[in-house]
Motif scaffolding. Sequence first.
Motif: not given
Length: 401
Positions: A275, A389-392, A394
């Motif tokens: 992410g 990040s937010y993606e990490y 997720k």
Amino acid sequence: MLKEDKAGITYAKGFKAAGIKAGIKKSGNPDLALIVSDNDAAVAGTFTQNKVAAAPVYVSKKVVSSGSARAIIANSGCANACTGQQGMDDAKKTAELTASQLGIEPDDVVVASTGVIGVTLPMDKIQTGIKTAAAVLKADGSEAAASAIITTDTYIKSLTTSMIIDGKEVRIGAIAKGAGMIQPNMATMLCFITTDANIDQVRLQLALSEIVEKSFNMISVDGDMSTNDMAVIFANGQAGNKKIVKNDADFKIFYDALSELCCEMAQKIAADGEGATKFLTINIHNAENFADAKKIGMSIANSPLVKTAFFGQDPNWGRVLCAAGYAGANMIPEKTVVKFGNITVYENGTGASFDKKALQKIMAEHDIIIDIDLSLGSADATVWTCDLSYEYVKINGEYHT
């Protein structure tokens, strides 16, 4: 010259590789890699320092301790960690199956795994996969092998370099995987390196061990140390140079080339953090000693507050200074200078005056350099990391399911 090159582990003379879909991953992506030297090779390795080490780590440590090897068999999609005696039996069986296909001994086979912890290997798929991989070994099979070892990586990581030793061209190539659960010492990373250098095992292990300390052990994505890490190098001698058996000028040429390759590969891993939107280089200058410089660099790299600030493009130098202060190394705030890019944000014990628009421009970049000058000695260290990040969240919230 060091370059990003798909030739990777088959760049050096006398190596073949393969990467195939064995059905270990639910995604159906490639998940089994095989790397083979045409002749016996000196082998060296470094491994995770996690007390909860995976079964293949124990098997491969034994192979490395023997001093020579011929093959590496690596799977992704299943870590074979925390799997008890069954896991050990499966790791040994994987080596036996590989050896049988190649006509070599099991103790000549390095075994590696990466993926979900607590799941046993699907040995029926492993057995069939090994047969398939052995049948499609190629002198240009590195890219396929590199694809087979990645998990959450967004791209394959492959480098080559060459040098002249004793009038002979000597080649080194490598592939690696790693994007999350990255924290020294070593990380959820596998790095396989091949060279046709003629070098004895003692020198090979010395070089790798020292170089890993300033490359793969200087990166962090999330502060978590994996159960499966390893960096392994094979040297099969096919370059034909006079054998390197001393720490002489030829050894230094080899050492410097290997060091450059490993440092570049380490940066690729950190930059490909799960992410990640930023790649951060943290330079610690003028510490009392290297250990203190590394402690401070890693403390900053592992701080969730620092990492999230850079994700949000927030020039919060207080978080950086705070992480340096609790690192457990000697530092004096009044002597410390902090820079983001070329802009000083902290000095003389307080925040500095700076051009906010110029700093915002630096914070918006993908690659950002943080310089910390401690003004206490002459030791330096560089640590590489990424933002959080937010993606990490997720990716890792859904990793097992």
